[in-house]
Design a protein around this motif. Sequence first.
Motif, short mmCIF file in Angstrom:
data_model
loop_
_atom_site.label_atom_id
_atom_site.label_comp_id
_atom_site.label_asym_id
_atom_site.label_seq_id
_atom_site.Cartn_x
_atom_site.Cartn_y
_atom_site.Cartn_z
N LYS A 1 1.83 32.55 -2.23
CA LYS A 1 1.39 31.18 -2.51
C LYS A 1 -0.13 31.15 -2.63
CE LYS A 1 1.31 26.53 -0.45
NZ LYS A 1 -0.17 26.46 -0.29
N SER A 2 -0.62 30.37 -3.60
CA SER A 2 -2.05 30.18 -3.76
C SER A 2 -2.38 28.73 -3.44
CB SER A 2 -2.49 30.53 -5.18
OG SER A 2 -3.88 30.44 -5.31
N GLY A 3 -3.28 28.52 -2.48
CA GLY A 3 -3.66 27.17 -2.08
C GLY A 3 -5.11 26.89 -2.39
N GLU B 1 -7.65 26.91 -0.41
CA GLU B 1 -8.60 27.71 0.35
C GLU B 1 -8.35 29.20 0.24
OE1 GLU B 1 -8.43 26.48 4.41
OE2 GLU B 1 -7.93 24.44 3.83
N ALA B 2 -7.07 29.58 0.13
CA ALA B 2 -6.72 31.00 0.23
C ALA B 2 -5.45 31.28 -0.55
CB ALA B 2 -6.52 31.38 1.69
N THR B 3 -5.19 32.56 -0.75
CA THR B 3 -3.94 33.00 -1.36
C THR B 3 -3.21 33.88 -0.36
OG1 THR B 3 -4.95 32.96 -3.55
CG2 THR B 3 -2.89 34.17 -3.32
N ALA B 4 -1.90 33.66 -0.23
CA ALA B 4 -1.09 34.42 0.72
C ALA B 4 -0.28 35.47 -0.03
CB ALA B 4 -0.16 33.48 1.48
N TYR B 5 -0.21 36.67 0.55
CA TYR B 5 0.52 37.79 -0.04
C TYR B 5 1.49 38.36 0.99
CZ TYR B 5 -3.39 37.55 -3.31
OH TYR B 5 -4.34 37.12 -4.20
N VAL B 6 2.59 38.89 0.51
CA VAL B 6 3.53 39.63 1.35
C VAL B 6 3.15 41.10 1.26
CG1 VAL B 6 5.94 40.25 1.74
CG2 VAL B 6 5.35 37.94 0.95
N TYR C 1 -8.88 34.50 2.14
CA TYR C 1 -9.68 33.32 1.80
C TYR C 1 -10.54 33.59 0.58
CZ TYR C 1 -8.47 30.66 5.96
OH TYR C 1 -7.79 29.95 6.91
N ARG C 2 -10.68 32.59 -0.24
CA ARG C 2 -11.61 32.67 -1.35
C ARG C 2 -13.03 32.48 -0.83
NH1 ARG C 2 -8.37 28.71 -5.63
NH2 ARG C 2 -6.36 29.76 -5.40
#
Length: 291
Positions: free
Chosen positions: A64-66, A68-73, A86-87
């Motif tokens: 998921k990309s939000g 503030e940050a992007t989450a990766y598995v 975090y960006r």
Amino acid sequence: MSARWLDDERWGESEQRLRRKKHKPQGRRRLSDLTAAEGEDSGDDIIRRLTDLGHLSEVVAELKSGKEATAYVARGPRGSVLVKIYRDLEARSFKNDSVYREGQVILDQRAKKAMEGRTRRGLAMLQTDWVLAEYAHLWALWRAGLAVPEPLAGPYPVDYAETVPAVLMRLIGTEDEVAPRLSDARLTPEQAASAWSQALGGMADLLRLGYVHGDYSTYNLLWWEDTVTIIDFPQLTTRQNPNFQSLLRRDAESLATSFRKHGLSVSGDQTLREVQRRALGPAPTPRVMLP
């Protein structure tokens, strides 16, 4: 009052990494840049550093990309990992964190001036502080027995500071089926009632410890095996913040509003009263940290 010890040792590595960056702020990282063919190193310096530190072995997918940050598995020596990167502060759509930072005491006046002036050094400090705050909150809540993801770096700041700007936590769900947010989950009436009760309980647990989440709704609650897990803690704040009560009321309203999708019709005031009532009850059993 809460204090942030902004010493040179804490921020030195972040500043060095900032000086090595290109001028253009780093935003969302493409999955292709984080993965590497077998026998090759990742092209991304953060993933390469996390791999060298022994936290990761492979990035599997973008989750998921939000704002503030992007989450990766990813995968690591302890199993499936959620990597939240975090960006750079300049590349985030959410930048006004002052409402959450009020009440903090910054003892290093040079650091305070740099952060308020948003100089390059100040931005590096703000970036680092945002990430370290999420780790610190995760560890405090995990130890207290709350339903939050287990942090996978630490528990000492000197250890998890090495992962900035990434936060590592245990993946909720599986690689093939990651736990959905409550906002996206399909619930039966019975499951919705259970999820509502758990969500109220989680907010009450935070309040009992003197915290308010700051962004508490079904968008920051996961649903897995009929259990609610609270996520997203960098903006968590304490009673030292003069905005504490307004943030608490806002969280109650957000929770009530976001649960209407699941067929529950409760006002923000009713939600707040129930949370305050539950906060007077017994606390969760703390988790035992083995040496």
